[in-house]
Design a protein around this motif. Structure first.
Motif, PDB file in Angstrom:
ATOM      1  N   MET A 125      83.749  35.849  62.284  1.00 14.88           N
ATOM      2  CA  MET A 125      84.677  35.871  63.414  1.00 14.88           C
ATOM      3  C   MET A 125      84.066  36.580  64.615  1.00 14.88           C
ATOM      4  O   MET A 125      84.256  36.152  65.767  1.00 14.88           O
ATOM      5  CB  MET A 125      85.993  36.530  63.022  1.00 14.88           C
ATOM      6  CG  MET A 125      86.823  35.730  62.033  1.00 14.88           C
ATOM      7  SD  MET A 125      87.125  34.019  62.617  1.00 14.88           S
ATOM      8  CE  MET A 125      88.023  34.330  64.141  1.00 14.88           C
ATOM      9  N   LYS A 126      83.314  37.632  64.369  1.00 17.41           N
ATOM     10  CA  LYS A 126      82.666  38.350  65.465  1.00 17.41           C
ATOM     11  C   LYS A 126      81.636  37.443  66.152  1.00 17.41           C
ATOM     12  O   LYS A 126      81.550  37.403  67.382  1.00 17.41           O
ATOM     13  CB  LYS A 126      81.971  39.604  64.938  1.00 17.41           C
ATOM     14  CG  LYS A 126      81.293  40.438  66.030  1.00 17.41           C
ATOM     15  CD  LYS A 126      80.521  41.603  65.432  1.00 17.41           C
ATOM     16  CE  LYS A 126      81.464  42.613  64.809  1.00 17.41           C
ATOM     17  NZ  LYS A 126      80.732  43.831  64.352  1.00 17.41           N
ATOM     18  N   LEU A 127      80.883  36.706  65.363  1.00 16.63           N
ATOM     19  CA  LEU A 127      79.891  35.797  65.926  1.00 16.63           C
ATOM     20  C   LEU A 127      80.573  34.667  66.706  1.00 16.63           C
ATOM     21  O   LEU A 127      80.082  34.242  67.752  1.00 16.63           O
ATOM     22  CB  LEU A 127      79.012  35.211  64.817  1.00 16.63           C
ATOM     23  CG  LEU A 127      78.217  36.206  63.972  1.00 16.63           C
ATOM     24  CD1 LEU A 127      77.306  35.468  63.004  1.00 16.63           C
ATOM     25  CD2 LEU A 127      77.409  37.160  64.837  1.00 16.63           C
ATOM     26  N   LYS A 148      82.088  32.018  71.915  1.00 13.48           N
ATOM     27  CA  LYS A 148      83.132  31.483  72.792  1.00 13.48           C
ATOM     28  C   LYS A 148      83.117  32.128  74.178  1.00 13.48           C
ATOM     29  O   LYS A 148      83.554  31.513  75.152  1.00 13.48           O
ATOM     30  CB  LYS A 148      84.499  31.673  72.141  1.00 13.48           C
ATOM     31  CG  LYS A 148      84.737  30.755  70.944  1.00 13.48           C
ATOM     32  CD  LYS A 148      86.116  30.991  70.345  1.00 13.48           C
ATOM     33  CE  LYS A 148      86.355  30.062  69.158  1.00 13.48           C
ATOM     34  NZ  LYS A 148      87.689  30.276  68.549  1.00 13.48           N
ATOM     35  N   LYS A 149      82.628  33.349  74.264  1.00 12.81           N
ATOM     36  CA  LYS A 149      82.560  34.013  75.566  1.00 12.81           C
ATOM     37  C   LYS A 149      81.507  33.381  76.471  1.00 12.81           C
ATOM     38  O   LYS A 149      81.594  33.480  77.696  1.00 12.81           O
ATOM     39  CB  LYS A 149      82.244  35.498  75.379  1.00 12.81           C
ATOM     40  CG  LYS A 149      83.394  36.317  74.809  1.00 12.81           C
ATOM     41  CD  LYS A 149      82.991  37.765  74.652  1.00 12.81           C
ATOM     42  CE  LYS A 149      84.140  38.591  74.075  1.00 12.81           C
ATOM     43  NZ  LYS A 149      83.759  40.016  73.885  1.00 12.81           N
ATOM     44  N   GLN A 150      80.514  32.723  75.853  1.00 12.04           N
ATOM     45  CA  GLN A 150      79.391  32.201  76.622  1.00 12.04           C
ATOM     46  C   GLN A 150      79.368  30.676  76.720  1.00 12.04           C
ATOM     47  O   GLN A 150      78.797  30.125  77.670  1.00 12.04           O
ATOM     48  CB  GLN A 150      78.068  32.658  75.969  1.00 12.04           C
ATOM     49  CG  GLN A 150      77.910  34.168  75.867  1.00 12.04           C
ATOM     50  CD  GLN A 150      77.625  34.801  77.215  1.00 12.04           C
ATOM     51  OE1 GLN A 150      77.248  34.135  78.160  1.00 12.04           O
ATOM     52  NE2 GLN A 150      77.828  36.100  77.320  1.00 12.04           N
ATOM     53  N   VAL A 151      79.959  29.999  75.759  1.00 14.69           N
ATOM     54  CA  VAL A 151      79.876  28.533  75.695  1.00 14.69           C
ATOM     55  C   VAL A 151      81.280  27.935  75.743  1.00 14.69           C
ATOM     56  O   VAL A 151      82.179  28.414  75.039  1.00 14.69           O
ATOM     57  CB  VAL A 151      79.154  28.091  74.403  1.00 14.69           C
ATOM     58  CG1 VAL A 151      79.030  26.569  74.359  1.00 14.69           C
ATOM     59  CG2 VAL A 151      77.771  28.736  74.302  1.00 14.69           C
ATOM     60  N   LYS A 152      81.459  26.903  76.560  1.00 18.27           N
ATOM     61  CA  LYS A 152      82.781  26.297  76.742  1.00 18.27           C
ATOM     62  C   LYS A 152      82.903  24.888  76.166  1.00 18.27           C
ATOM     63  O   LYS A 152      83.992  24.462  75.809  1.00 18.27           O
ATOM     64  CB  LYS A 152      83.132  26.246  78.229  1.00 18.27           C
ATOM     65  CG  LYS A 152      83.078  27.597  78.921  1.00 18.27           C
ATOM     66  CD  LYS A 152      83.976  28.613  78.227  1.00 18.27           C
ATOM     67  CE  LYS A 152      83.868  29.988  78.893  1.00 18.27           C
ATOM     68  NZ  LYS A 152      84.640  31.011  78.144  1.00 18.27           N
TER      69      LYS A 152
END
Length: 287
Positions: free
Chosen positions: A47-49, A54-58
């Motif tokens: 989940m951390k990964l 998700k913060k960097q790729v949309k």
């Protein structure tokens, strides 16, 4: 900044406890669809990964494959010599006190609690190091998407230049096109032996020119070129905006082609559609 949805990155690093490796690869996808393949040791940090990703790729279909190879010496078994001596001493004393005592079975002796010592791996350390390694791989992955995105943006820009040139060429042809209406009407009247009233002739020319007026389409195409360039400079995921804009480009090119009665303008309209389709194919790769 334009990012491609296609990229690959791999990182590997060795530690005292073993070796960690991670691969990230992606292909085109309308939405973000990540999948993770992790060994059980690393499953708690999935989940951390995912959140880091998700913060960097949309957008894009991503596959993350992480592996952990423990060092053999980390998994080796040791023997507690002091405890072994105490147990064997006790067994020797017992065997001397019992007649016909069975010999000591070494396998059973090893099963006695506390005799074997296993060097357990610090799973928290393994997970922490994998998190760092994944972040580094993600940086490389994003850099790759950025480099590929710059290539895609340049390919689109090259076609925008061609589209703008074609639009300008058509603008220059419009006066000649209108004049062709007048000449065609005069020729038809002459062939029929009819003498046209000059005012009537001009009225017919105006009506034909109005039906074939492409100024609005040309203006919109110029506007779409400017808007496309603006979007390409924006931050974040712009692929969907560009995809919608390609539809608008195509709509104007189709209308332009349907109005055209001049061969050269028709050819230019077809070439516009070719360029727009080439851009659309590039846009499918943009995040």
């Amino acid at each position: 900044m334009t990012y491609s949805m296609t990229a690959f990155a791999r990182k590997e690093q060795s530690f005292d406890f073993g070796t960690l490796s991670v691969e990230i690869k992606s292909v085109n996808q309308r939405y973000l669809e990540p999948s993770f393949r992790l060994p059980e040791t690393l499953r708690p940090i999935e989940m951390k990964l995912r959140e880091l990703l998700k913060k960097q790729v949309k957008r894009g279909k991503l596959e993350v494959n992480a592996k952990f190879y423990a060092n053999n010496d980390e998994q080796s078994l040791g023997v507690d010599s002091a405890r072994l001596a105490a147990v064997t001493g006790a067994l020797q004393t017992l065997s001397e006190s019992v007649d016909n005592a069975a010999p000591i079975n070494l396998v059973e002796l090893l099963q006695y609690p506390g005799i074997l010592i296993s060097n357990e791996i610090d799973t928290e350390q393994v997970q922490a190091e994998m998190t760092k390694l994944f972040s580094n791989a993600l940086d490389d992955f994003l850099a790759g998407r950025e480099r590929e995105g710059a290539v895609l943006a340049q390919a689109i820009e090259d076609r925008l230049v061609d589209i703008a040139d074609i639009v300008q060429a058509i603008r220059l042809e419009v006066p000649e096109w209108v004049q062709s209406f007048r000449n065609n009407l005069k020729e038809k009247a002459f062939n029929l032996g009819v003498e046209l009233n000059p005012e009537r002739l001009e009225q017919e020319v105006v009506l034909l020119a109005q039906k074939a007026d492409v100024a609005e389409e040309l203006d919109r195409l110029d506007g779409h070129v400017k808007e496309c360039r603006t979007i390409l400079k924006q931050k974040g995921a712009v692929g969907r905006k560009l995809d919608f804009l390609m539809q608008e480009f195509n709509r104007e090119a189709n209308t332009l082609g349907s109005k055209s009665t001049k061969e050269s303008i028709t050819r230019n309209a077809v070439q516009l559609k070719v360029l727009i389709e080439q851009m659309r194919e590039q846009v499918q790769n943009i995040e």
